[in-house]
Design a protein around this motif. Sequence first.
Motif, PDB file in Angstrom:
ATOM      1  N   ARG A  78       0.817  -1.218   0.000  1.00 22.57           N
ATOM      2  CA  ARG A  78       0.000   0.000   0.000  1.00 22.57           C
ATOM      3  C   ARG A  78       0.846   1.261   0.000  1.00 22.57           C
ATOM      4  O   ARG A  78       0.393   2.315  -0.448  1.00 22.57           O
ATOM      5  CB  ARG A  78      -0.946  -0.009   1.213  1.00 22.57           C
ATOM      6  N   LYS A  81       1.558   2.141  -3.608  1.00 17.70           N
ATOM      7  CA  LYS A  81       0.400   2.477  -4.424  1.00 17.70           C
ATOM      8  C   LYS A  81       0.188   3.991  -4.438  1.00 17.70           C
ATOM      9  O   LYS A  81       0.173   4.637  -3.392  1.00 17.70           O
ATOM     10  CB  LYS A  81      -0.843   1.772  -3.862  1.00 17.70           C
ATOM     11  N   ASN A  82       0.023   4.567  -5.630  1.00 13.05           N
ATOM     12  CA  ASN A  82      -0.166   6.010  -5.793  1.00 13.05           C
ATOM     13  C   ASN A  82       0.947   6.813  -5.126  1.00 13.05           C
ATOM     14  O   ASN A  82       0.703   7.858  -4.511  1.00 13.05           O
ATOM     15  CB  ASN A  82      -1.526   6.448  -5.233  1.00 13.05           C
ATOM     16  N   LYS A  86       0.975  10.582  -3.192  1.00 14.31           N
ATOM     17  CA  LYS A  86       1.231  10.654  -1.755  1.00 14.31           C
ATOM     18  C   LYS A  86       2.436  11.542  -1.439  1.00 14.31           C
ATOM     19  O   LYS A  86       2.444  12.270  -0.445  1.00 14.31           O
ATOM     20  CB  LYS A  86       1.429   9.246  -1.200  1.00 14.31           C
ATOM     21  N   THR A 110       0.108   7.362   3.506  1.00 12.56           N
ATOM     22  CA  THR A 110       0.200   8.775   3.128  1.00 12.56           C
ATOM     23  C   THR A 110       0.863   9.597   4.225  1.00 12.56           C
ATOM     24  O   THR A 110       1.642  10.504   3.945  1.00 12.56           O
ATOM     25  CB  THR A 110      -1.196   9.332   2.796  1.00 12.56           C
ATOM     26  N   ASP A 216      -5.419  10.760  -0.894  1.00  8.55           N
ATOM     27  CA  ASP A 216      -5.345  10.857  -2.351  1.00  8.55           C
ATOM     28  C   ASP A 216      -6.724  10.634  -2.960  1.00  8.55           C
ATOM     29  O   ASP A 216      -7.643  10.126  -2.311  1.00  8.55           O
ATOM     30  CB  ASP A 216      -4.299   9.895  -2.923  1.00  8.55           C
ATOM     31  N   SER A 217      -6.882  11.032  -4.201  1.00  9.35           N
ATOM     32  CA  SER A 217      -8.199  11.092  -4.827  1.00  9.35           C
ATOM     33  C   SER A 217      -8.866   9.737  -5.009  1.00  9.35           C
ATOM     34  O   SER A 217     -10.089   9.660  -5.170  1.00  9.35           O
ATOM     35  CB  SER A 217      -8.087  11.780  -6.191  1.00  9.35           C
ATOM     36  N   THR A 218      -8.089   8.641  -4.971  1.00  6.73           N
ATOM     37  CA  THR A 218      -8.690   7.312  -5.141  1.00  6.73           C
ATOM     38  C   THR A 218      -9.561   6.918  -3.957  1.00  6.73           C
ATOM     39  O   THR A 218     -10.312   5.946  -4.039  1.00  6.73           O
ATOM     40  CB  THR A 218      -7.605   6.236  -5.343  1.00  6.73           C
ATOM     41  N   LYS A 219      -9.445   7.645  -2.849  1.00 10.10           N
ATOM     42  CA  LYS A 219     -10.204   7.296  -1.645  1.00 10.10           C
ATOM     43  C   LYS A 219     -11.620   7.877  -1.643  1.00 10.10           C
ATOM     44  O   LYS A 219     -12.413   7.579  -0.750  1.00 10.10           O
ATOM     45  CB  LYS A 219      -9.458   7.797  -0.394  1.00 10.10           C
ATOM     46  N   THR A 222     -15.453   5.583  -2.081  1.00 13.11           N
ATOM     47  CA  THR A 222     -15.160   4.151  -2.057  1.00 13.11           C
ATOM     48  C   THR A 222     -16.409   3.355  -1.732  1.00 13.11           C
ATOM     49  O   THR A 222     -17.254   3.778  -0.948  1.00 13.11           O
ATOM     50  CB  THR A 222     -14.071   3.840  -1.027  1.00 13.11           C
ATOM     51  N   PRO A 244     -11.870  15.022  -7.273  1.00 17.60           N
ATOM     52  CA  PRO A 244     -12.709  14.713  -8.437  1.00 17.60           C
ATOM     53  C   PRO A 244     -14.093  15.349  -8.334  1.00 17.60           C
ATOM     54  O   PRO A 244     -14.849  15.071  -7.397  1.00 17.60           O
ATOM     55  CB  PRO A 244     -12.799  13.180  -8.421  1.00 17.60           C
TER      56      PRO A 244
END
Length: 264
Positions: A78, A81-82, A86, A110, A216-219, A222, A244
């Motif tokens: 993790r 990832k990204n 981060k 992060t 980060d924006s992927t969170k 969810t 986003p």
Amino acid sequence: METENHNRMLAAERQKLILDLLHTNGSVSVNEICEKCGVSSVTARSDLDALEREGHLKRTHGGAVPISQLVIPAVPQRVRKNARAKKAIGKRAAELVEDGETILVGSGSTTLAFLHCLGEKHDIKIITNDINGLIYVEQFLPNATPACTGGVLGREYRHFSGPMVASSLSEIYLDKVFLGADGFEPDFGFLAEFEQTASTKVEFIRHARKTVILMDSTKVGTARSFVRFAGPKDADIVIMDKDPGGIVAQATMGPHGQNRVILA
């Protein structure tokens, strides 16, 4: 050309001596190199920098230790990832830290990236419940004082949780806490993957005037089932790589329309 080759040879001799000292003594100081090699501190540091670039040692405050002495924590998937997002978030968050401050830093990939960006800060104290973060501060931030909470150590994610976290923080109240989030739902708030992680984050928030969430924006949005640790408007600042559709800014907007989201 002859003088140039001679200087190169002298540098090689010095660096061999430095490695011999490391092997024999377990560490070497700039002052020791100056005394044994008859060079200035600038030259000694230059030799150490060169040896570190080549992977022979790790610089410390005022000297160096062998790579073999370092305790390198296992880096979970993790963390990678990204990683770029981060790092940008961590760099922006570091701008909020002033020299001389004491800060609370929660566990997570992060927030670990945030700790990596504090190398230029001086006389700061960092309290964390994250083992990886604690080791990083101790080994790589010589101008910072590491401190950890109590609690039960979760071996998989290497952080402390449970009632002892609260008791270890009972006499502490400070300006800023930096927390990661595993998810965000606009109508519900900031989420953690596990109940014990969420309760620890709640406790951290209780002991700071200002809550800064790094995410980060992927969170955002969810679909997984997480546990809330803060409502949408409980964060004073949210630092993200991007928001986003402005979802987080809209959900966290203050009572007078103030934007709480900072984009890294």
